[in-house]
Design an enzyme around this catalytic site. Structure first.
Site, mmCIF file in Angstrom:
data_model
loop_
_atom_site.group_PDB
_atom_site.id
_atom_site.type_symbol
_atom_site.label_atom_id
_atom_site.label_comp_id
_atom_site.label_asym_id
_atom_site.label_seq_id
_atom_site.Cartn_x
_atom_site.Cartn_y
_atom_site.Cartn_z
ATOM 1 N N SER A 11 0.859 -1.180 0.000
ATOM 2 C CA SER A 11 0.000 0.000 0.000
ATOM 3 C C SER A 11 0.897 1.233 0.000
ATOM 4 O O SER A 11 1.674 1.422 -0.922
ATOM 5 C CB SER A 11 -0.944 -0.041 1.207
ATOM 6 N N HIS A 38 -2.441 -1.051 -3.449
ATOM 7 C CA HIS A 38 -3.595 -0.177 -3.238
ATOM 8 C C HIS A 38 -3.433 1.089 -4.064
ATOM 9 O O HIS A 38 -2.395 1.729 -4.009
ATOM 10 C CB HIS A 38 -3.703 0.236 -1.767
ATOM 11 N N ASP A 131 -4.414 -4.816 5.756
ATOM 12 C CA ASP A 131 -4.751 -5.657 4.607
ATOM 13 C C ASP A 131 -3.623 -6.651 4.335
ATOM 14 O O ASP A 131 -2.443 -6.321 4.406
ATOM 15 C CB ASP A 131 -4.997 -4.780 3.377
#
Length: 189
Positions: A11, A38, A131
């Site tokens: 991310s 992401h 995540d």
């Protein structure tokens, strides 16, 4: 152990981390790699194109029903979850956000774990939420290998730290050690 696939998630700070890892992957690397980074749905650049111009290994955006092939790195398209099906093809999903993201790391990791089981490597790099931690836990539960970037030196420590706390890690590596480690696996070291 012969590994048949690698899944990788990141991310915040992920583009630079991916470039660092993929730049040092051997040109003849023979394990397919699927990546979730992401990205905002408004992001107009194609991450695969940007990375492909900077590294030697072939990088492309994953497509619906595309077979995972050796020597390729597949990037999840923006605003789609990337899943691996039983026939080792990709599917793209518009299911709701997972961990506030679409694409999300967990759906990729969990679906790939179900297909590849002990012949899968899961890698969590820098990121600012949790995540990927549940997906990495599933990879480990089904016998796969888990690699996590050292949270102390990651651009954003939250994803690596959550992965270690939730799933544990077979290896905690510095970012510049990840590609060397993967190249070694392919060469049987």
């Amino acid at each position: 152990m012969e590994y048949r696939a690698i899944v990788m998630g990141c991310s915040a700070g992920g583009f630079d981390a991916l470039e660092t890892v993929l730049r040092k992957i051997d040109r003849d690397f023979q394990i397919p790699i699927a990546v979730v980074q992401h990205v905002s749905p408004d992001f107009q650049n194609n991450i695969a194109c940007l990375l492909n111009s900077r590294v030697d290994i072939n990088i492309k955006e994953a497509e619906e029903k595309e077979k995972l092939c050796r020597g390729n790195v597949y990037i999840a398209p923006r605003d789609y979850h990337l899943l691996v099906e039983d026939d080792e093809t990709f599917s793209l999903s518009m299911e709701p956000h997972v961990n506030f993201s679409r694409p999300s790391v967990d759906p990729l990791f969990e679906s790939a774990a179900d297909v590849y089981r002990e012949s899968l490597i899961g890698i969590i790099l820098t990121g600012s939420n949790h995540d990927g931690s549940e997906g990495l836990k599933r990879i480990k539960k089904l016998g796969g290998m888990s690699i996590v970037q050292n949270p102390d030196t990651a651009y954003a420590f939250e994803m690596p730290r959550a992965a270690i706390e939730t799933a544990g890690a077979d290896y905690i590596l510095e970012l510049d050690e990840v590609s060397e480690f993967l190249n070694g696996i392919v060469k049987g070291r």
